[in-house]
Design an enzyme around this catalytic site. Sequence first.
Site, mmCIF file in Angstrom:
data_model
loop_
_atom_site.group_PDB
_atom_site.id
_atom_site.type_symbol
_atom_site.label_atom_id
_atom_site.label_comp_id
_atom_site.label_asym_id
_atom_site.label_seq_id
_atom_site.Cartn_x
_atom_site.Cartn_y
_atom_site.Cartn_z
ATOM 1 N N PHE A 28 11.545 3.891 6.016
ATOM 2 C CA PHE A 28 12.108 2.724 6.692
ATOM 3 C C PHE A 28 11.551 1.389 6.184
ATOM 4 O O PHE A 28 11.718 0.379 6.832
ATOM 5 C CB PHE A 28 11.873 2.832 8.205
ATOM 6 C CG PHE A 28 12.618 3.969 8.831
ATOM 7 C CD1 PHE A 28 14.001 4.038 8.769
ATOM 8 C CD2 PHE A 28 11.933 4.988 9.464
ATOM 9 C CE1 PHE A 28 14.683 5.095 9.341
ATOM 10 C CE2 PHE A 28 12.616 6.046 10.050
ATOM 11 C CZ PHE A 28 13.995 6.096 9.978
ATOM 12 N N GLY A 29 10.886 1.373 5.044
ATOM 13 C CA GLY A 29 10.392 0.094 4.542
ATOM 14 C C GLY A 29 9.081 0.268 3.807
ATOM 15 O O GLY A 29 8.780 1.341 3.276
ATOM 16 N N ASP A 70 7.333 13.815 13.397
ATOM 17 C CA ASP A 70 7.197 13.651 11.942
ATOM 18 C C ASP A 70 5.723 13.791 11.571
ATOM 19 O O ASP A 70 5.187 13.006 10.795
ATOM 20 C CB ASP A 70 7.748 12.298 11.493
ATOM 21 C CG ASP A 70 7.972 12.228 9.982
ATOM 22 O OD1 ASP A 70 8.032 13.308 9.347
ATOM 23 O OD2 ASP A 70 8.085 11.115 9.437
ATOM 24 N N VAL A 87 4.671 -0.814 3.552
ATOM 25 C CA VAL A 87 3.470 -1.185 4.301
ATOM 26 C C VAL A 87 2.597 -2.062 3.408
ATOM 27 O O VAL A 87 2.266 -1.683 2.284
ATOM 28 C CB VAL A 87 2.677 0.058 4.754
ATOM 29 C CG1 VAL A 87 1.412 -0.355 5.496
ATOM 30 C CG2 VAL A 87 3.544 0.949 5.640
ATOM 31 N N LYS A 94 3.796 -3.343 8.511
ATOM 32 C CA LYS A 94 4.916 -2.480 8.140
ATOM 33 C C LYS A 94 6.192 -3.307 8.268
ATOM 34 O O LYS A 94 6.506 -3.801 9.351
ATOM 35 C CB LYS A 94 4.950 -1.263 9.072
ATOM 36 C CG LYS A 94 5.925 -0.179 8.665
ATOM 37 C CD LYS A 94 5.753 1.024 9.590
ATOM 38 C CE LYS A 94 6.678 2.161 9.242
ATOM 39 N NZ LYS A 94 6.510 3.297 10.177
ATOM 40 N N LYS A 117 0.812 -1.215 0.000
ATOM 41 C CA LYS A 117 0.000 0.000 0.000
ATOM 42 C C LYS A 117 0.845 1.265 0.000
ATOM 43 O O LYS A 117 0.394 2.308 -0.452
ATOM 44 C CB LYS A 117 -0.935 0.018 1.215
ATOM 45 C CG LYS A 117 -1.884 -1.166 1.317
ATOM 46 C CD LYS A 117 -2.822 -1.265 0.142
ATOM 47 C CE LYS A 117 -3.860 -0.173 0.134
ATOM 48 N NZ LYS A 117 -4.883 -0.375 -0.940
#
Length: 512
Positions: free
Chosen positions: A201-202, A321, A204, A217, A196
Amino acid sequence: MTAPWVALALLWGSLCAGSGRGEAETRECIYYNANWELERTNQSGLERCEGEQDKRLHCYASWRNSSGTIELVKKGCWLDDFNCYDRQECVATEENPQVYFCCCEGNFCNERFTHLPEAGGPEVTYEPPPTAPTLLTVLAYSLLPIGGLSLIVLLAFWMYRHRKPPYGHVDIHEDPGPPPPSPLVGLKPLQLLEIKARGRFGCVWKAQLMNDFVAVKIFPLQDKQSWQSEREIFSTPGMKHENLLQFIAAEKRGSNLEVELWLITAFHDKGSLTDYLKGNIITWNELCHVAETMSRGLSYLHEDVPWCRGEGHKPSIAHRDFKSKNVLLKSDLTAVLADFGLAVRFEPGKPPGDTHGQVGTRRYMAPEVLEGAINFQRDAFLRIDMYAMGLVLWELVSRCKAADGPVDEYMLPFEEEIGQHPSLEELQEVVVHKKMRPTIKDHWLKHPGLAQLCVTIEECWDHDAEARLSAGCVEERVSLIRRSVNGTTSDCLVSLVTSVTNVDLPPKESSI
């Protein structure tokens, strides 16, 4: 020397006791994983069951039945579950689930599984075709008794050597690293469906856990610190709130160099506020609902709660953030705050941890962050979040159709001024030196509600950090503005802006 042999005899007796009692003990189960390639596990085989002392162990199976075609999903060990007690056969009783599930007690009892609805109906049984024992199975059963005897001898020797603790013994505490898979999630059928989003950091994934959709995640091993930080924030007492993303589990998947770190949370089909605003124009009431629930979530995150619903002390937390991409929307457009990988807790008497100044998304950085002139105190970090909230509120107003005028295509804050990929230097020039902010359109100010909301936005992104509103104040203001506008006739809309702005709006410093 008698003690080791007594222990040896007791251990041997416990190993042999199961067959003598005739009880259905579960030590091994048939293992299968249809999603083995994505989860980087074996596809099939045997699984030895391990659990807590005094807890019962079971086997389970899960499958789908598509028009009479059986599609096996997972098999393996299952932890203590009263629904499985004294069941010698694996029988699913739900009427028509998306995924059938059964559990039982006894070695390899999940080899054969059945669906028998409680209300009666035809029994559907699946029995795998007989297969000749593999060489691996023969070796496993041949070596098992030898391995058991060796273990007993080693245990007796160890007890003899350690009958007295040596002098000068020092406990060594090592970093345990990521935890093993969460027992209740790691053994349930979890299938990754589609990516999605991809982030810093990666990525989802949308995934299916039993009959529910969840978000997974996935962090690569090199981003272990971010995964660990977010897991710790989610594990903080009091983090269960309707406007904070619901945490389900944190898991380590794979082995050796292919380890992945998973964070499993609730899934929200509408996605992020950014994605929603790109594809949708919103009404006045929708704007107010998103703004109010979003500010409520941030207000609760910022709040220090001494004793939170019996869970313990919830410290004040700064997000660090905050942006529209990290605000998710439920089906009714209720806002949910997400992505706590950079968040910082402020606990009395403890350092807040890594408080490096220039973190987060560049476009949403407050002037003091861009300058590198941060006061490393709690309130300073909360005010940085509030600057970013002002920008997100502006994004909401820019896509609202309440004003009598055109609604522009969705744009990020400062996209009109410095484009989609601004450098740090460009942002410093525009935000710090020129003190520019995203444009507030003239026709917005002709709508009484949007006009008041624009005043609130300007007080959130004030260049002077100490003059900014708190999240709690924003929540109160949005609620008041909505009630005032929705309860006002068209004859008195003109006077509303002045009267409410001068008299009724809550003061700026309500919680910071």
